[in-house]
Design an enzyme around this catalytic site. Structure first.
Site, PDB file in Angstrom:
ATOM      1  CD  GLU A   1      -2.758  -1.219  -0.178  1.00  0.00           C
ATOM      2  OE1 GLU A   1      -2.974  -0.181  -0.840  1.00  0.00           O
ATOM      3  OE2 GLU A   1      -3.113  -2.349  -0.574  1.00  0.00           O
TER       4      GLU A   1
ATOM      5  CG  HIS B   1      -1.174   1.421  -4.366  1.00  0.00           C
ATOM      6  ND1 HIS B   1      -1.203   1.274  -5.735  1.00  0.00           N
ATOM      7  CD2 HIS B   1      -1.642   0.251  -3.854  1.00  0.00           C
ATOM      8  CE1 HIS B   1      -1.676   0.061  -6.037  1.00  0.00           C
ATOM      9  NE2 HIS B   1      -1.939  -0.574  -4.918  1.00  0.00           N
TER      10      HIS B   1
HETATM   11 ZN   LIG Z   1      -2.741  -2.527  -4.634  1.00  0.00          ZN
END
Ligand SMILES: [Zn+2]
Length: 705
Positions: free
Chosen positions: A493, A496
């Site tokens: 995450e 991202h």
């Molecule tokens: Zn992802």
């Protein structure tokens, strides 16, 4: 078809509404100290009206179209709507209330209509087209990012149906509104259904094997709902983490059954009627726009291009993955001396027992067990000495917690991110990173990243990004100890988040993660590699009480064990990706008519693809496949493995160039992360790699070569 929700909401916004003006907080962080549930809907309604007025002014501008008065003006428009809607859609999955869910259902058709009104505006289209024509004729020279913006905008007009006859345009509008509303309904039923599916245990003996933390969490979960005993709550996946440790086979079977039955239990949380209508309406929409089916419509706007390319890649992986999973199953059965799974016969393993046996094999073969690892995987240390440290070494970033700022929930932590300073200069603030790691009843399952403010030079905005996970919160005062999967998810995450934070583009619509969905998982998957990097691993994997580093032989064993379990992981993933394609490669008339046909359709699709291996059910079954029926990943679940081809190839690139260095980080940042959606993403990849992607590194990584 549904009609647009009648609203009496005013299009004038009370100036006291916190969304009425840009937030005065650092980085335009929404001011959560004053934002209340009742502020969202009026701000969004007024934002839509303001946006429409801005677009009207662009469409009716008496001056001939220019980049500034049309393309840039469109990029600047809609700021009130953007502020309110991003904050709303960030909070909805993360800290939902029945009130927010109601607002979402009311807004869904309005958003569909709003988007339609802009992309179906013939006057606006004419202006944009005149620019495209001039550029094509060589009469207008555009910067590369502007040319790409124009090309994508023309595609959006086409896909919105601007070229359709009037009656079909009307039909498309209705379809879009209904589809958006059904998706919202699916998500709502799923959340309620997951809560309903929680397994209540009243006999403590049944919980043998569960860690004290997990047990305390289950106790608290039961208490929170006024129940006696221990409540095992459902995670979104078919597979439930507690299955790895529960010794009681009967309870494992109950948890597995509850997990797999979600959405197909009858009653008001049954999702089958909704998903059938969704599959049918999506297919109708695709045909209206000239595509064979919804999957073809989706692939055309992704980096894959065609359904054939998607199917080819999935078919290349499936047989090897299932063969691997079957090998793993026979190892599990052999090592444990077990042979369960009913009619499967000797050497088979029941789905409910897989991860428990897998844990036993891992302990025996690799001498690893989650309970022994957990004290070395403490959240705070992982964040500062793992995730943030890797970002520092690669990109020169540093992080400082801002306890003076407030998130949308008390659990949210806020960090200011600083870029490497120029010599003699102070650190430059780059953006904000909001971390929301803990699970709660009001949060949807899974893990995701979102943006509250997207970076762009046009409006001079810096990024504010959010990471959500579903880590069980320990009792007050206790440290948060993780399993290895959660470590990987945190790095993922944050990958991202980096895509958003390191964006360096002109236009808001091209910022950071605004790339096709079969590309967006690529930078996040690459970031997972740093969890395994010896320098990083040594730094975060330290016993939270004694300060001892994780024994180096454990680290070696973990590295050696990486391919173990890939048969299971790849098979459960591919089964879900193939199900997604099966539902979305249907013509409208081929979509099953009755809710009774949903599970048989699923079984037939899995069999046809060769992934009907009972011991390894799909990662999500049709009835709780939120990615594809609740929102954005319909016909796009293949994206994870498509992205992983790029990821595995990039891991090789790092290895070829000396691994974890500032120089490599800088190249990855400038050529890839910073570019966002300002050019063809595969061009960014090829710029970095010096050639198109190769599938071989992925096959090797997953033991499928
Ligand atoms: Zn992802």
């Amino acid at each position: 078809m549904t009609s647009i929700h009648e609203t009496t909401m005013s299009t004038e916004l009370d100036p006291a509404n916190p969304f009425a003006a840009p937030s005065g907080l650092p980085y335009e962080l929404p001011d959560y100290s004053v934002i209340r549930e009742e502020h969202y809907e009026p701000a969004i309604i007024a934002g839509m009206a303001a946006h429409r007025a801005e677009v009207e002014a662009i469409a009716t501008d008496p001056e001939p179209a220019t980049v500034e008065n049309t393309l840039e003006a469109l990029e600047r428009a809609g700021q009130l709507l953007g502020r309110a809607a991003t904050a709303f859609y960030n909070q909805l999955p993360s800290d939902s209330t029945p009130g927010l869910e109601d607002i979402q259902e009311r807004l869904a058709p309005l958003f569909a209509a709003h988007q339609d009104a802009i992309l179906m505006d013939a006057r606006l289209h004419e202006r944009v087209k005149s620019l495209a024509d001039a550029a094509a004729a060589g009469a207008l020279t555009l910067e590369p990012d502007t040319a790409y913006l124009l090309e994508k905008l023309m595609t959006r007009f086409k896909r919105a149906g601007i070229a359709l006859p009037g009656a079909d345009q009307e039909k498309l509008r209705d379809l879009n509104a209904r589809i958006t509303s059904l998706q919202a309904g699916f998500g709502r039923k799923l959340l309620a259904g997951a809560n309903e599916a929680s397994v209540l245990v009243t006999d403590e003996a049944e919980l043998a094997g569960l860690s004290p933390d997990a047990k305390a969490g289950a106790k608290a979960a039961a208490a929170a709902r006024g129940q006696e005993g221990w409540l095992l709550e459902m995670q979104l996946f078919t597979h439930q983490n507690v299955l790895a440790s529960l010794q009681d086979a009967g309870l494992r079977a109950r948890v597995q059954e509850a997990s797999m039955a979600r959405g197909a239990t009858g009653g008001e949380n049954d999702t089958r009627e909704v998903l059938l209508e969704l599959a049918r309406l999506r297919a109708e929409r695709a045909q209206l726009l000239g595509y064979e089916h919804h999957a073809a419509y989706i692939a055309a706007d992704a980096t894959a291009g065609t359904t054939a390319a998607v199917s080819k890649m999935l078919a290349r992986l499936a047989p090897a993955a299932v063969a691997n999973a079957k090998r793993e199953a026979s190892e599990l059965a052999k090592v444990s001396g077990a042979s369960s799974g009913g009619e499967g016969g000797p050497g088979t393993v029941a789905a409910a027992d897989w991860s428990y046996l897998n844990e036993a094999v891992r302990k025996e073969r690799f001498n690893l067990d989650d309970a022994a690892l957990r004290p070395y995987l403490e959240l705070e240390r992982l964040v500062h000495h793992g995730v943030f440290k890797a970002a520092g070494l690669l990109f020169g970033l540093s992080f400082a917690e801002r306890t003076d700022l407030q998130g949308y929930h008390p659990d949210v932590r806020i960090f200011e991110v600083f870029d490497a300073p120029e010599p003699g200069e102070p650190n430059t603030g780059l953006g904000l990173f909001l971390a929301d790691w803990y699970t709660r009843e009001s949060k949807r399952g899974g893990a995701w990243m979102d943006s509250l403010v997207t970076q762009n030079h046009l409006l001079g905005q810096k990024p504010v990004v959010v990471n959500n996970l579903n880590i069980v919160k320990p009792p007050a005062g206790e440290p948060t100890l993780l399993v290895w999967d959660e470590v990987t998810t945190l790095f993922h995450e944050f990958g991202h988040a980096l895509h958003g934070l390191l964006s360096d583009v002109r236009y808001p619509s091209q910022s950071g993660t605004s790339v096709p969905r079969d590309f967006v998982e690529y930078p996040s998957q690459v970031n997972e590699m740093w969890s395994w990097e010896p320098e990083i691993l040594k730094s975060f994997a330290v016993h939270h009480v004694t300060g001892e580093p994780m024994p180096s032989e454990w680290v070696d064993t973990m590295l050696a064990s990486r391919i173990w379990g890939e048969g299971f992981a790849t098979t459960e993933y591919l089964a879900a990706a193939l199900l997604d394609q099966a539902w979305h490669q249907l013509a409208p008339s081929e979509v099953p008519a009755s809710v009774e046909d949903v599970l048989p359709f699923e079984a037939a699709a899995l069999a046809a693809a060769g992934v009907d291996f009972e011991s390894v059910p799909p990662r999500y079954r049709t009835t709780y496949f939120n990615h594809i029926f609740g929102g954005g990943y319909s016909a796009g679940y293949y994206s994870y493995i498509w992205s992983e081809v790029l990821d595995a190839d990039t891991v090789e690139w790092y290895a070829e160039n000396g691994g974890l260095t500032r120089e490599n980080g800088e190249a990855f940042r400038r050529k890839l992360l910073a570019r966002g959606g300002s050019q063809d993403p595969l061009a960014s990849f090829e710029d970095l790699r010096g050639r198109p992607a190769d599938i071989a590194p992925l096959l090797k990584r997953r033991g499928l070569a």
